[in-house]
Design a protein around this motif. Structure first.
Motif, PDB file in Angstrom:
ATOM      1  N   SER A  97       0.829  -1.210   0.000  1.00 20.80           N
ATOM      2  CA  SER A  97       0.000   0.000   0.000  1.00 20.80           C
ATOM      3  C   SER A  97       0.858   1.253   0.000  1.00 20.80           C
ATOM      4  O   SER A  97       0.543   2.230  -0.689  1.00 20.80           O
ATOM      5  N   ARG A  98       1.947   1.235   0.754  1.00 19.24           N
ATOM      6  CA  ARG A  98       2.858   2.388   0.784  1.00 19.24           C
ATOM      7  C   ARG A  98       3.464   2.638  -0.592  1.00 19.24           C
ATOM      8  O   ARG A  98       3.597   3.786  -1.029  1.00 19.24           O
ATOM      9  N   LYS A 101       0.689   3.583  -3.403  1.00 17.75           N
ATOM     10  CA  LYS A 101       0.227   4.963  -3.216  1.00 17.75           C
ATOM     11  C   LYS A 101       1.140   5.942  -3.947  1.00 17.75           C
ATOM     12  O   LYS A 101       0.699   6.954  -4.464  1.00 17.75           O
ATOM     13  N   TYR A 102       2.419   5.618  -4.024  1.00 18.38           N
ATOM     14  CA  TYR A 102       3.364   6.510  -4.700  1.00 18.38           C
ATOM     15  C   TYR A 102       3.487   6.202  -6.187  1.00 18.38           C
ATOM     16  O   TYR A 102       3.393   7.088  -7.019  1.00 18.38           O
ATOM     17  N   GLU A 104       1.603   4.231  -8.224  1.00 12.95           N
ATOM     18  CA  GLU A 104       0.341   4.110  -8.945  1.00 12.95           C
ATOM     19  C   GLU A 104       0.325   2.951  -9.941  1.00 12.95           C
ATOM     20  O   GLU A 104      -0.435   2.954 -10.898  1.00 12.95           O
TER      21      GLU A 104
END
Length: 119
Positions: A97-98, A101-102, A104
């Motif tokens: 997820s980390r 999120k960056y 994409e």
């Protein structure tokens, strides 16, 4: 439990419209997570893969396996690198997820099948 965290993307597709600053921040994010996993003892293995243009493909042709330099397997995203961690599914999902999120781009988490004890 062991989980394989897989990052997908092609060098051209992933980086085509990105700034040098974005690329540097992505690299810092990935290296930071890698260091975090190493320091915590969760990391089992981690590898970056060469650009898919350097891949070899084997296909079944005329009753035999035929290794070639291409055409490559037809996928929109190719495996770019991975981490194998020892931990929980929740932890593996927190890591992806980390990153997602960056960057994409999709990532996949898969539990590694348990191996029977050595006899």
């Amino acid at each position: 439990m062991k989980y394989m965290i897989m990052m997908f993307g092609g060098v051209g597709e992933t980086l085509r419209d990105r700034t040098p600053e974005w690329i540097a921040e992505m690299h810092a994010l990935l290296m930071g997570i890698d260091a975090e996993l190493r320091e915590s003892g969760e990391l089992v293995d981690s590898q970056k893969l060469m650009d898919p243009r350097a891949a070899k493909t084997a296909r079944f042709v005329d009753d035999a396996a035929l290794p070639t330099d291409g055409p490559f397997a037809e996928v929109k995203e190719s495996l770019a690198g991975y981490w194998i961690i020892e931990g929980t599914e929740e932890r593996a999902l927190e890591i992806v997820s980390r990153v997602v999120k960056y960057i994409e781009f999709p990532m996949e988490v898969r539990q590694i099948m348990d191996q029977p004890p050595a006899m």
